[in-house]
Write an enzyme that holds these catalytic residues in place. Structure first.
Site, PDB file in Angstrom:
ATOM      1  N   LYS A   1       0.913  -1.373  -0.052  1.00 53.05           N
ATOM      2  CA  LYS A   1      -0.203  -0.043   0.301  1.00 53.05           C
ATOM      3  C   LYS A   1       1.048   1.478   0.178  1.00 53.05           C
ATOM      4  CE  LYS A   1      -0.789   1.362   3.909  1.00 53.05           C
ATOM      5  NZ  LYS A   1       0.094   2.696   4.304  1.00 53.05           N
TER       6      LYS A   1
ATOM      7  N   GLN B   1      -5.761  -2.100   9.825  1.00 53.51           N
ATOM      8  CA  GLN B   1      -5.657  -2.805   9.458  1.00 53.51           C
ATOM      9  C   GLN B   1      -6.280  -4.392  10.392  1.00 53.51           C
ATOM     10  OE1 GLN B   1      -3.998  -3.709   6.615  1.00 53.51           O
ATOM     11  NE2 GLN B   1      -4.626  -5.816   6.809  1.00 53.51           N
TER      12      GLN B   1
ATOM     13  N   ASP C   1     -12.379   1.852   4.517  1.00 56.37           N
ATOM     14  CA  ASP C   1     -12.240   1.245   4.389  1.00 56.37           C
ATOM     15  C   ASP C   1     -13.519   1.075   4.282  1.00 56.37           C
ATOM     16  OD1 ASP C   1     -10.031  -1.070   3.992  1.00 56.37           O
ATOM     17  OD2 ASP C   1      -9.601  -0.751   6.530  1.00 56.37           O
TER      18      ASP C   1
END
Ligand code: NAD
Length: 305
Positions: free
Chosen positions: A67, A111, A134
């Site tokens: 990322k 995460q 997200d």
């Protein structure tokens, strides 16, 4: 006409299966995003993402590293906050509070999975919905389900972009999703079932409570496999002409130097010649997830203007 010999019961097959690679789709989207980043730069805005990594889960480490590379390549800012596996829930909540008000960051990515002693739902709720790139915050889940999405979860959104790019008809088609997670299966349902530009499908969701998923996958025009079980779906479970999106990324141990290889939820070889198309693993949905995260972060930066 040819024979697919990998199936235990030899199937006569006649389809040239198209391989739906994710990279060309991701590259096309990134080219557009790059232009948007240039425009934002003229206003002194650099889209910024804060990634929070708790513990040392190897797959999470890989994801966060790639990322960072993708963000830097397109001149966006990305910073990873690494916390030890012993971090307390209070410390994590404190970090999120500070990131919520830090103007350098337009997106916050937590995460998952988190260590088991941390209440993931409580922590996700602490992320400002305006920075929830997200799309996991219940407010954003609600927006999506009510047909007015703000942030769409990255992997399901990436799947939709693949369907669109390769011009796979969705409206009116019977789509079978295997898996009902909050990250993939449920938002996938929300996107496919609604009357969006690419949607309007009839949707079935299979899960661990489904007695025989083959009954459903056999009837599917499109299968979205997201169970996290290697080779769960085999050639004998599908009908000719189905389009398959394999979201699964599973590590299977082997004798290679690395000690494992990646495989999807679909037994790739056994569906060749039967399916109309399939995404490979790796190289299918994988490259899309980070691209859609980039897209959501840039969208968020624009929202803050
Ligand atoms: P999860 O474990 O949270 O959910 C799996 C779901 O599959 C569950 O809802 C469960 O009910 C269902 N399931 C499990 N076994 C089943 C079976 N035998 N029959 C029917 N249903 C079954 O997993 P997840 O986070 O949704 O991820 C699913 C897969 O997708 C994993 O392999 C994961 O690594 C992969 N993934 C890939 C990307 C990507 O970028 N390509 C992103 C997220 C997840």
């Amino acid at each position: 006409m040819k024979w697919n010999q990998r199936n235990s019961d030899l199937l006569m097959v006649s389809v040239e299966t198209q391989i739906l690679k994710g990279k060309p789709v991701a590259d096309a989207i990134k080219a557009k995003l790059s232009h948007e980043v240039e425009v934002l730069a003229t206003q002194n805005i650099i889209p910024g993402l804060a990634a929070i990594l708790v513990g040392d889960d190897p797959a999470s480490q890989v994801y966060v590293r790639s990322k960072q590379k993708v963000f830097e390549k397109i001149n966006c800012y990305s910073e990873t906050f690494r916390l030890s596996a012993e971090t307390t829930e209070a410390k994590l909540l404190e970090l999120i509070s500070s990131l919520n008000v830090n103007p350098k960051f337009h997106g916050i990515l937590l995460q998952l999975p988190l260590p088991s002693y941390i209440d993931s739902q409580k922590v996700l709720l602490a992320i400002s919905p305006e920075k929830d790139v997200d799309g996991f915050h219940p407010i954003n889940v609600g927006y999506l389900l009510s047909g007015e999405p703000h942030f769409i979860p990255c992997t399901p959104n990436g799947v939709m972009k693949i369907l669109k790019h390769y011009d796979i008809p969705v409206s009116g088609k019977h789509t079978v999703i295997v898996g009902r997670s909050n990250i993939v299966g449920k938002p996938m349902f929300a996107l496919l079932v609604q009357k969006f530009e690419k949607g309007n499908a009839t949707v079935t969701i299979c899960h661990t409570g489904t007695p025989d998923i083959k009954v459903h996958t056999k009837q599917a025009d499109i299968i979205i496999a997201a169970a996290g079980i290697p080779n769960l779906i085999t050639g004998d479970m599908i009908s000719e002409g189905v389009d398959i999106i394999d979201v699964g990324i599973n590590r299977v141990n082997d004798d290679s130097e690395r000690g494992y290889h990646l495989t999807g939820d679909v037994n790739f070889d056994s569906v060749l010649g039967i399916a109309n198309s399939i995404t490979p693993v790796p190289g299918g949905v994988g490259p899309m997830t980070i691209t859609m995260l980039l897209s959501n972060t840039i969208q968020s930066a624009k929202n803050f203007i």
